[in-house]
Design a protein around this motif. Structure first.
Motif, mmCIF file in Angstrom:
data_model
loop_
_atom_site.group_PDB
_atom_site.id
_atom_site.type_symbol
_atom_site.label_atom_id
_atom_site.label_comp_id
_atom_site.label_asym_id
_atom_site.label_seq_id
_atom_site.Cartn_x
_atom_site.Cartn_y
_atom_site.Cartn_z
ATOM 1 N N VAL A 38 3.005 -35.887 1.537
ATOM 2 C CA VAL A 38 3.652 -35.495 2.713
ATOM 3 C C VAL A 38 3.172 -36.520 3.710
ATOM 4 O O VAL A 38 3.914 -36.888 4.563
ATOM 5 C CB VAL A 38 3.422 -34.269 2.826
ATOM 6 C CG1 VAL A 38 3.742 -33.682 4.148
ATOM 7 C CG2 VAL A 38 4.034 -33.429 1.724
ATOM 8 N N THR A 39 1.882 -36.841 3.507
ATOM 9 C CA THR A 39 1.286 -37.441 4.599
ATOM 10 C C THR A 39 1.798 -38.965 4.733
ATOM 11 O O THR A 39 2.024 -39.436 5.844
ATOM 12 C CB THR A 39 -0.405 -37.677 4.582
ATOM 13 O OG1 THR A 39 -0.803 -36.236 4.539
ATOM 14 C CG2 THR A 39 -1.026 -38.422 5.701
ATOM 15 N N ASP A 40 1.854 -39.652 3.761
ATOM 16 C CA ASP A 40 2.499 -40.867 3.540
ATOM 17 C C ASP A 40 3.536 -40.984 2.361
ATOM 18 O O ASP A 40 3.287 -41.192 1.147
ATOM 19 C CB ASP A 40 1.149 -41.786 3.246
ATOM 20 C CG ASP A 40 1.766 -43.393 3.215
ATOM 21 O OD1 ASP A 40 2.882 -43.653 3.396
ATOM 22 O OD2 ASP A 40 0.897 -44.321 2.943
ATOM 23 N N PRO A 41 4.800 -40.797 2.689
ATOM 24 C CA PRO A 41 5.803 -40.869 1.703
ATOM 25 C C PRO A 41 5.942 -42.125 0.874
ATOM 26 O O PRO A 41 6.485 -42.180 -0.356
ATOM 27 C CB PRO A 41 7.155 -40.661 2.506
ATOM 28 C CG PRO A 41 6.668 -39.918 3.561
ATOM 29 C CD PRO A 41 5.486 -40.344 3.899
ATOM 30 N N SER A 42 5.211 -43.223 1.313
ATOM 31 C CA SER A 42 5.258 -44.509 0.630
ATOM 32 C C SER A 42 4.709 -44.386 -0.616
ATOM 33 O O SER A 42 4.480 -45.229 -1.716
ATOM 34 C CB SER A 42 4.913 -45.532 1.305
ATOM 35 O OG SER A 42 3.575 -45.485 1.731
#
Length: 87
Positions: A38-42
């Motif tokens: 969630v914090t970094d979708p990548s």
């Protein structure tokens, strides 16, 4: 942190899910995976790249195994993560 060591974290979390069975520990790992995604979708692609000859079903198999535990939080967290990975 995930930009430089994300692949190692993804591998660690999935390996821990494969090996651990205590409900509170599995919950903590699932929360960490969810937070990472969630914090970094990548970082989703990091999980997609985990399949190896030894574990061709990674990252899905350990998460699917969480669906059969008796802990409702773990089941819901695993479903959420699977949804993020599949979407």
């Amino acid at each position: 942190m995930f930009a430089t060591q994300g692949q190692q974290y993804a591998r660690l979390y999935i390996d821990l899910l494969r090996k651990l069975q205590r409900a509170d520990t599995v919950q903590a790992i699932l929360v960490s995976i969810n937070e990472m995604l969630v914090t970094d979708p990548s970082t989703i692609t990091l999980y997609h790249n985990l399949a190896t000859a030894e574990h061709p079903d990674d990252p899905y198999s350990p998460l699917i195994n969480c669906l059969s535990v008796e802990d409702e939080l773990a089941v819901l967290a695993a479903l959420r993560i699977l949804g993020l990975l599949i979407a």
